[in-house]
Motif scaffolding. Sequence first.
Motif, PDB file in Angstrom:
ATOM      1  N   ASP A  21     -19.373  11.323  73.540  1.00  0.00           N
ATOM      2  CA  ASP A  21     -18.952  10.026  73.006  1.00  0.00           C
ATOM      3  C   ASP A  21     -19.012   9.013  74.140  1.00  0.00           C
ATOM      4  OD1 ASP A  21     -17.819   7.924  71.746  1.00  0.00           O
ATOM      5  OD2 ASP A  21     -16.025   8.981  71.072  1.00  0.00           O
ATOM      6  N   CYS A 147     -10.792   5.868  67.831  1.00  0.00           N
ATOM      7  CA  CYS A 147     -11.489   5.244  68.956  1.00  0.00           C
ATOM      8  C   CYS A 147     -11.777   3.767  68.738  1.00  0.00           C
ATOM      9  CB  CYS A 147     -12.787   6.004  69.186  1.00  0.00           C
ATOM     10  SG  CYS A 147     -13.896   5.240  70.347  1.00  0.00           S
ATOM     11  N   ASN A 182     -14.684  -0.366  82.025  1.00  0.00           N
ATOM     12  CA  ASN A 182     -14.957   0.108  83.380  1.00  0.00           C
ATOM     13  C   ASN A 182     -16.350   0.724  83.335  1.00  0.00           C
ATOM     14  OD1 ASN A 182     -14.969   1.134  85.922  1.00  0.00           O
ATOM     15  ND2 ASN A 182     -13.447   2.736  85.530  1.00  0.00           N
ATOM     16  N   GLY A 185     -17.653   3.751  85.257  1.00  0.00           N
ATOM     17  CA  GLY A 185     -17.118   5.044  84.844  1.00  0.00           C
ATOM     18  C   GLY A 185     -17.577   5.464  83.463  1.00  0.00           C
ATOM     19  N   SER A 186     -17.740   4.503  82.548  1.00  0.00           N
ATOM     20  CA  SER A 186     -17.914   4.910  81.155  1.00  0.00           C
ATOM     21  C   SER A 186     -19.189   4.377  80.506  1.00  0.00           C
ATOM     22  CB  SER A 186     -16.713   4.450  80.326  1.00  0.00           C
ATOM     23  OG  SER A 186     -16.724   3.056  80.200  1.00  0.00           O
ATOM     24  N   ASP A 208      -9.727  -7.218  83.058  1.00  0.00           N
ATOM     25  CA  ASP A 208      -9.168  -5.864  82.929  1.00  0.00           C
ATOM     26  C   ASP A 208      -7.857  -5.824  83.709  1.00  0.00           C
ATOM     27  OD1 ASP A 208      -8.705  -3.029  83.316  1.00  0.00           O
ATOM     28  OD2 ASP A 208     -10.830  -2.684  82.933  1.00  0.00           O
ATOM     29  N   GLY A 227      -3.142  -6.268  76.296  1.00  0.00           N
ATOM     30  CA  GLY A 227      -2.839  -6.814  74.972  1.00  0.00           C
ATOM     31  C   GLY A 227      -2.762  -8.333  74.920  1.00  0.00           C
ATOM     32  N   ASP A 229      -5.546 -10.395  75.572  1.00  0.00           N
ATOM     33  CA  ASP A 229      -6.913 -10.934  75.572  1.00  0.00           C
ATOM     34  C   ASP A 229      -7.121 -12.051  74.556  1.00  0.00           C
ATOM     35  OD1 ASP A 229      -8.506  -8.783  77.356  1.00  0.00           O
ATOM     36  OD2 ASP A 229      -6.998  -7.792  76.116  1.00  0.00           O
ATOM     37  N   ARG A 307      -6.875  -1.523  71.991  1.00  0.00           N
ATOM     38  CA  ARG A 307      -5.918  -0.424  71.836  1.00  0.00           C
ATOM     39  C   ARG A 307      -4.475  -0.906  71.924  1.00  0.00           C
ATOM     40  NH1 ARG A 307      -9.810   3.192  71.767  1.00  0.00           N
ATOM     41  NH2 ARG A 307     -11.347   3.373  73.451  1.00  0.00           N
ATOM     42  N   PRO A 575      -9.915   6.032  80.385  1.00  0.00           N
ATOM     43  CA  PRO A 575     -10.653   7.243  80.740  1.00  0.00           C
ATOM     44  C   PRO A 575     -10.781   7.472  82.242  1.00  0.00           C
ATOM     45  CG  PRO A 575     -11.907   5.939  79.144  1.00  0.00           C
ATOM     46  CD  PRO A 575     -10.727   5.129  79.536  1.00  0.00           C
ATOM     47  N   ARG A 577     -13.179   8.916  85.247  1.00  0.00           N
ATOM     48  CA  ARG A 577     -14.628   8.882  85.409  1.00  0.00           C
ATOM     49  C   ARG A 577     -15.273  10.262  85.263  1.00  0.00           C
ATOM     50  NH1 ARG A 577     -17.394   5.877  90.560  1.00  0.00           N
ATOM     51  NH2 ARG A 577     -19.553   6.369  90.063  1.00  0.00           N
ATOM     52  N   PHE A 579     -14.136  12.897  83.546  1.00  0.00           N
ATOM     53  CA  PHE A 579     -13.892  13.592  82.278  1.00  0.00           C
ATOM     54  C   PHE A 579     -14.493  12.754  81.171  1.00  0.00           C
ATOM     55  CE2 PHE A 579      -9.520  14.905  84.171  1.00  0.00           C
ATOM     56  CZ  PHE A 579     -10.122  15.871  84.946  1.00  0.00           C
ATOM     57  N   ASN A 581     -13.009  11.880  77.659  1.00  0.00           N
ATOM     58  CA  ASN A 581     -11.798  12.123  76.900  1.00  0.00           C
ATOM     59  C   ASN A 581     -11.201  13.418  77.445  1.00  0.00           C
ATOM     60  OD1 ASN A 581     -12.236   9.732  75.539  1.00  0.00           O
ATOM     61  ND2 ASN A 581     -13.631  10.713  74.125  1.00  0.00           N
TER      62      ASN A 581
HETATM   63  N1  LIG Z   1     -16.438   8.800  82.183  1.00  0.00           N
HETATM   64  C1  LIG Z   1     -16.037   8.563  80.937  1.00  0.00           C
HETATM   65  N2  LIG Z   1     -16.806   7.826  80.122  1.00  0.00           N
HETATM   66  C2  LIG Z   1     -16.400   7.583  78.853  1.00  0.00           C
HETATM   67  C3  LIG Z   1     -15.209   8.103  78.338  1.00  0.00           C
HETATM   68  C4  LIG Z   1     -14.431   8.927  79.214  1.00  0.00           C
HETATM   69  O1  LIG Z   1     -13.376   9.457  78.834  1.00  0.00           O
HETATM   70  N3  LIG Z   1     -14.867   9.114  80.487  1.00  0.00           N
HETATM   71  N4  LIG Z   1     -14.822   7.850  77.047  1.00  0.00           N
HETATM   72  C5  LIG Z   1     -15.840   7.400  76.136  1.00  0.00           C
HETATM   73  C6  LIG Z   1     -15.261   6.787  74.933  1.00  0.00           C
HETATM   74  S1  LIG Z   1     -14.589   7.803  73.770  1.00  0.00           S
HETATM   75  C7  LIG Z   1     -15.265   5.476  74.707  1.00  0.00           C
HETATM   76  S2  LIG Z   1     -14.519   4.901  73.309  1.00  0.00           S
HETATM   77  C8  LIG Z   1     -15.967   4.575  75.636  1.00  0.00           C
HETATM   78  C9  LIG Z   1     -15.306   3.252  75.847  1.00  0.00           C
HETATM   79  O2  LIG Z   1     -14.143   3.455  76.357  1.00  0.00           O
HETATM   80  P1  LIG Z   1     -13.219   2.285  76.860  1.00  0.00           P
HETATM   81  O3  LIG Z   1     -11.896   2.503  76.251  1.00  0.00           O
HETATM   82  O4  LIG Z   1     -13.834   0.985  76.716  1.00  0.00           O
HETATM   83  O5  LIG Z   1     -13.131   2.717  78.340  1.00  0.00           O
HETATM   84  P2  LIG Z   1     -13.455   1.993  79.708  1.00  0.00           P
HETATM   85  O6  LIG Z   1     -14.836   1.593  79.898  1.00  0.00           O
HETATM   86  O7  LIG Z   1     -12.789   2.808  80.742  1.00  0.00           O
HETATM   87  O8  LIG Z   1     -12.746   0.597  79.608  1.00  0.00           O
HETATM   88  C10 LIG Z   1     -11.491   0.439  79.290  1.00  0.00           C
HETATM   89  C11 LIG Z   1     -10.970  -0.553  80.316  1.00  0.00           C
HETATM   90  O9  LIG Z   1     -10.111  -1.413  79.610  1.00  0.00           O
HETATM   91  C12 LIG Z   1      -9.015  -1.684  80.423  1.00  0.00           C
HETATM   92  N5  LIG Z   1      -7.938  -2.142  79.575  1.00  0.00           N
HETATM   93  C13 LIG Z   1      -6.855  -1.488  79.129  1.00  0.00           C
HETATM   94  N6  LIG Z   1      -6.108  -2.286  78.344  1.00  0.00           N
HETATM   95  C14 LIG Z   1      -6.731  -3.487  78.311  1.00  0.00           C
HETATM   96  C15 LIG Z   1      -6.447  -4.729  77.668  1.00  0.00           C
HETATM   97  O10 LIG Z   1      -5.488  -4.888  76.941  1.00  0.00           O
HETATM   98  N7  LIG Z   1      -7.342  -5.744  77.883  1.00  0.00           N
HETATM   99  C16 LIG Z   1      -8.430  -5.604  78.666  1.00  0.00           C
HETATM  100  N8  LIG Z   1      -9.229  -6.649  78.826  1.00  0.00           N
HETATM  101  N9  LIG Z   1      -8.718  -4.437  79.269  1.00  0.00           N
HETATM  102  C17 LIG Z   1      -7.893  -3.398  79.076  1.00  0.00           C
HETATM  103  C18 LIG Z   1      -8.771  -0.410  81.178  1.00  0.00           C
HETATM  104  O11 LIG Z   1      -8.070  -0.651  82.378  1.00  0.00           O
HETATM  105  C19 LIG Z   1     -10.179   0.114  81.415  1.00  0.00           C
HETATM  106  O12 LIG Z   1     -10.679  -0.225  82.685  1.00  0.00           O
HETATM  107  O13 LIG Z   1     -16.174   5.190  76.882  1.00  0.00           O
HETATM  108  C20 LIG Z   1     -16.804   6.435  76.766  1.00  0.00           C
HETATM  109  N10 LIG Z   1     -17.215   6.841  78.056  1.00  0.00           N
END
Ligand SMILES: Nc1nc2c(c(=O)[nH]1)N[C@H]1C(S)=C(S)[C@@H](COP(=O)(O)OP(=O)(O)OC[C@H]3O[C@@H](n4cnc5c(=O)[nH]c(N)nc54)[C@H](O)[C@@H]3O)O[C@H]1N2
Length: 686
Positions: A21, A147, A182, A185-186, A208, A227, A229, A307, A575, A577, A579, A581
């Motif tokens: 995912d 999600c 991020n 990482g993701s 962020d 929360g 934004d 979220r 998340p 980096r 792992f 999920n």
């Molecule tokens: N390495 C890695 N990659 C992943 C995942 C993982 O677990 N690990 N998970 C995957 C999944 S399931 C998904 S859904 C995707 C996307 O997953 P996302 O949930 O978009 O994850 P991130 O890219 O980490 O970005 C989330 C960022 O939002 C920030 N954040 C938290 N609350 C708020 C807020 O209220 N406002 C703002 N502006 N920022 C906030 C966090 O600090 C974090 O840096 O990533 C996927 N990719």
Amino acid sequence: MQQPAANPHAATQVRGACPHDCPDTCALLTTVDNGVAVKVQGNPDHAHTAGVLCAKVSRYTERTYHPERVLQPLRRVGPKGAGRFEPVAWDEALDDIARRLGAIAARDAQAIQPYSYAGTMGLVQGESMDRRFFHRLGASLLDRTICSSAGGEALTQTLGGKLGMRVEFFCEAKLILIWGSNSIGSNLHFWRHALQAKRDGARLVCIDPRRSETAEKCHEHIALLPGTDAALALALMHELIVHDWLDHDYIARYTLGWEALRERALQWSPERAAAICGIDAQQIRRLARDWGTTRPAAIRLNYGVQRTRGGGNAVRAIACLPALTGAWRHRAGGLLLSASGAFPVQRTALQRPDLLADRRPRTVNMSTIGDALLHEASVEAGPRIEALVVYNSNPLAVAPESAKVARGLAREDLFTVVLEHFMTDTADYADYVLPATTQLEHWDVHAAYGHTDVLLNRPAIAPVGQARSNAAIFRALAARMGFDEPCFQDDDEALCRQAYGSAVDFQHLLDHGFATLALPAAPFAEGGFATPSGRCEFYSARLAAQGLDGLPGYLPNFEAPGSSADYPLAMISPPARNFLNSSFVNVKSLRDAEGEPLLEIHAADAQARGIGDGDMVRVFNARGVYRCRAAVSPRARAGVVHGLGIWWRKFGANGTNVNELTSQALTDLGRAPTFYDCLVEVARSE
Ligand SMILES: Nc1nc2c(c(=O)[nH]1)N[C@H]1C(S)=C(S)[C@@H](COP(=O)(O)OP(=O)(O)OC[C@H]3O[C@@H](n4cnc5c(=O)[nH]c(N)nc54)[C@H](O)[C@@H]3O)O[C@H]1N2
Ligand SMILES: Nc1nc2c(c(=O)[nH]1)N[C@H]1C(S)=C(S)[C@@H](COP(=O)(O)OP(=O)(O)OC[C@H]3O[C@@H](n4cnc5c(=O)[nH]c(N)nc54)[C@H](O)[C@@H]3O)O[C@H]1N2
Ligand code: SF4
Ligand SMILES: [Mo]
């Protein structure tokens, strides 16, 4: 270079797709030597992958050949949760499961609850034979909200679907807002494009609460409170209006509700928003100037923004910004949250909802599975859940308020079947654990949400041990239940062909491994939104008809920072980096890279509590306690702590993870969880 060759001693390369995912959906090349997968690489022929995988999936063979992989069916012999099982033959397990599900179905099939998410994003192993099986049975439906449904609903109301910019054009932008993501990482493969743009002179701004790896590498980081934004986006609109940084022609031709939005936005001075966001009003003014005066300008929005209670409205507000400045006119302008709506997946053919006939089973929200298992107030009408069938998900680790999920799974009168690769926290509570194949062992076909190519996954190796694909397991159960419709005979390859029907040339997928959808370069350059009005809907009559705010607005968190004397810190849990999920937590090399469960905390918040870097802490609220190690870190702003990653509970210092603290309250749109709307207190722990 395709199927393992006839000569088993010649190394071959098999084309596949990353099942995780992740927006990047990489094309894989697996090297198979003598029937053994020895290496997994990125396919250099696939432009989005560009031959590069993340650290996690580069180690995919470690996961597939992991010594703790479940390789035969298991039956529970100890108490629920203790993880004591004995091997059992497939036939015996399937016969017993079919008998027990059949007995429940004879009373009320709605007492049977499937629970699945995106352990694999594959259309075949994730949403084909399984859905047919449960539809035919008449089991409860599952609302798959955990999600993206708040943001998804917001996009649908505003733009008309999960649609947006093509990721490959971000490299041409002159301004990129990385909002709630991020990316390093993701969403690594997007980050390549952002870096290219940066080298070509683009300005990068990260929005962020956390100073993430990505925030560090942008020109500016706006560390707003979780929360908030929507308040920021409304203040940006205020400035665009006041300075007339608007594309009046685009607004007049292609949007709906401008006058009403204008009136709403004019109530949001930068000072008002700054006080709510916990940032400096000057940062808002500068960001508005950047967005209003730079072309092309693009937003990479991610699910981190949605979220919290007002997450849907936040995405709606942000999704209005490109239309106000006409950013969509350029292929390197606009916004991308998810592109999954562009894929012509033939879901009706794959999932066969017609097998429900005239039955209309209740729907259970996966995000409140704790309450649902305990049959507590506010759960969906209908019978108590008597059987739970879990696949592609680890609800005990990933669903909110885990103490309730654990209590529910521990019910003696609940019959639980888990299809898994590993003994996860959830599998420990199963009555039967069935060994599932990994992506290297089965057929599948994929859509993506961060690019717009279809990918095929061919099996590279034979199933390890006695593992069977999810589709094969549901086929076998269907046969035992006496489901004799021809669709229960379709094998996995046939299901792959049905996923896109004639919309994608399957022979092309077989020959090349991927296919690019024919899509316009700039989807909304001349309007053409997929909303009822065909316009970007600032005002949504559909939402207003549901009694909701027709305009995007700011909704304070349920657990707003500063609203509780007992729990003064806001906790987010993005998340990790290394792992995905809760997947990969048990791959030692990746777990070693993450270290151990951590709570990042700002120096001032740590000092006020006598907490030093590396101390063990108790993180707690009225829902529970999570013990982990504190990292006093410049990544945290004052007032916000970060419980990273989704660790398995069994690796936690007190047998819990962050979701012990999160709540089952749902978002404004999309009935989604509010993982990042969570107040806690932190104390040193001996
Ligand atoms: N390495 C890695 N990659 C992943 C995942 C993982 O677990 N690990 N998970 C995957 C999944 S399931 C998904 S859904 C995707 C996307 O997953 P996302 O949930 O978009 O994850 P991130 O890219 O980490 O970005 C989330 C960022 O939002 C920030 N954040 C938290 N609350 C708020 C807020 O209220 N406002 C703002 N502006 N920022 C906030 C966090 O600090 C974090 O840096 O990533 C996927 N990719
Ligand atoms: N606190 C907090 N909680 C969160 C989040 C957060 O940011 N913070 N993020 C949320 C998000 S965005 C998401 S998407 C969810 C993710 O929640 P899940 O979709 O449950 O994701 P995973 O934890 O990766 O669990 C997937 C499981 O499926 C298994 N699996 C993989 N492939 C197969 C297969 O082919 N067959 C079978 N039978 N099993 C397979 C894996 O071994 C793994 O145990 O978590 C949510 N939970
Ligand atoms: S997890 Fe994401 S970046 Fe890693 S290989 Fe899979 S699709 Fe690519
Ligand atoms: Mo997700």
